[in-house]
Enzyme design. Sequence first.
Site, short mmCIF file in Angstrom:
data_model
loop_
_atom_site.label_atom_id
_atom_site.label_comp_id
_atom_site.label_asym_id
_atom_site.label_seq_id
_atom_site.Cartn_x
_atom_site.Cartn_y
_atom_site.Cartn_z
N LEU A 38 0.83 -1.21 0.00
CA LEU A 38 0.00 0.00 0.00
C LEU A 38 0.86 1.26 0.00
O LEU A 38 2.03 1.23 0.39
CB LEU A 38 -0.89 0.00 1.25
CG LEU A 38 -1.93 -1.11 1.36
CD1 LEU A 38 -2.55 -1.11 2.75
CD2 LEU A 38 -3.01 -0.94 0.28
N GLY A 42 6.05 1.74 3.12
CA GLY A 42 7.49 1.82 3.38
C GLY A 42 8.35 1.38 2.20
O GLY A 42 9.56 1.23 2.34
N SER A 44 9.33 2.88 -0.73
CA SER A 44 10.38 3.81 -1.20
C SER A 44 11.47 3.95 -0.16
O SER A 44 12.66 3.95 -0.50
CB SER A 44 9.78 5.18 -1.52
OG SER A 44 8.83 5.07 -2.53
N SER A 111 1.68 -1.65 -7.28
CA SER A 111 1.34 -2.81 -8.13
C SER A 111 0.26 -3.67 -7.47
O SER A 111 0.53 -4.79 -7.04
CB SER A 111 2.59 -3.64 -8.46
OG SER A 111 3.46 -3.83 -7.38
P1 ADP Z 1 5.59 3.88 0.09
O1 ADP Z 1 6.78 4.02 -0.81
O2 ADP Z 1 5.26 2.44 0.38
O3 ADP Z 1 4.41 4.68 -0.33
P2 ADP Z 1 7.11 5.54 1.92
O4 ADP Z 1 8.44 4.87 2.01
O5 ADP Z 1 6.96 6.72 1.00
O6 ADP Z 1 6.01 4.43 1.53
O7 ADP Z 1 6.60 5.98 3.36
C1 ADP Z 1 6.74 5.15 4.48
C2 ADP Z 1 6.75 6.00 5.76
O8 ADP Z 1 6.87 5.13 6.88
C3 ADP Z 1 7.92 6.95 5.80
O9 ADP Z 1 7.50 8.16 6.39
C4 ADP Z 1 8.93 6.19 6.73
O10 ADP Z 1 9.80 7.07 7.39
C5 ADP Z 1 7.99 5.50 7.70
N1 ADP Z 1 8.56 4.29 8.32
C6 ADP Z 1 8.60 4.02 9.65
N2 ADP Z 1 9.20 2.83 9.92
C7 ADP Z 1 9.56 2.32 8.72
C8 ADP Z 1 10.23 1.13 8.32
N3 ADP Z 1 10.63 0.19 9.20
N4 ADP Z 1 10.44 0.93 7.01
C9 ADP Z 1 10.01 1.84 6.09
N5 ADP Z 1 9.38 2.99 6.39
C10 ADP Z 1 9.14 3.25 7.70
#
Ligand code: ADP
Length: 211
Positions: A38, A42, A44, A111
């Site tokens: 979703l 996390g 990216s 995806s």
């Molecule tokens: P996506 O690419 O799936 O839309 P993002 O990476 O843009 O998601 O956003 C994920 C958010 O969750 C970020 O603000 C990130 O800092 C936070 N986060 C907290 N813990 C984690 C973790 N263990 N791994 C990845 N993101 C995390």
Amino acid sequence: MNQLHTASNLVWQSPQTTPEHRRDLLKQYPVTLWMTGLSGAGKSTLAFALEKRLISQGHACFVLDGDNVRHGLNRDLDFSPHARTENIRRVAEVAKLMNSAGLIVISSFISPYREDRGAARDIIGNEAFLEIHISTALQDCERRDPKGLYQKARAGLISDFTGISAPYEPPLTPALSIDTSSSTVDSCIERMLKLVEPFLIRDNESRCGGS
Ligand code: ADP
């Protein structure tokens, strides 16, 4: 959108190098780590952190990121089911090209459709396709809402938003499943590194083939 077709007067041109030459040059077997989940799960964050780690270890890799690709190659596509399918098809073709160039690809795309991910696997090749489900639950993604998109989707300002007004079909047999709500970024990266480890050739390892 134009129908896909295979042009008739085209002849495949054979390169003079082999995948083995590139493997020996780059000291790795190309692979695509296909991250699905979703928005806000996390993907990216982990993709770019993993890329940084692999590059720092001397491995050639590249992140294909959903938002970034939609700034260029896929700027003509919206979020309708048909356009999402085309989005993933194009990305899979690019990942395949990058794998052919010897790179490790980390793809970060919602995806949402199982069938589209299956088509991506078919394009890239089963042996080079590792599906990673970033399985963070909707409520956690929505609580994070890093881009404010869930708020907009709930307010009806964004249509076809995955998890709210469009479906997400989780993988049935992913190579790895990571719930980022209960782990640190570092521990998630360690798990992904373990998965990619068999594709890396260390300096002291003898390499077979590739004359
Ligand atoms: P996506 O690419 O799936 O839309 P993002 O990476 O843009 O998601 O956003 C994920 C958010 O969750 C970020 O603000 C990130 O800092 C936070 N986060 C907290 N813990 C984690 C973790 N263990 N791994 C990845 N993101 C995390």
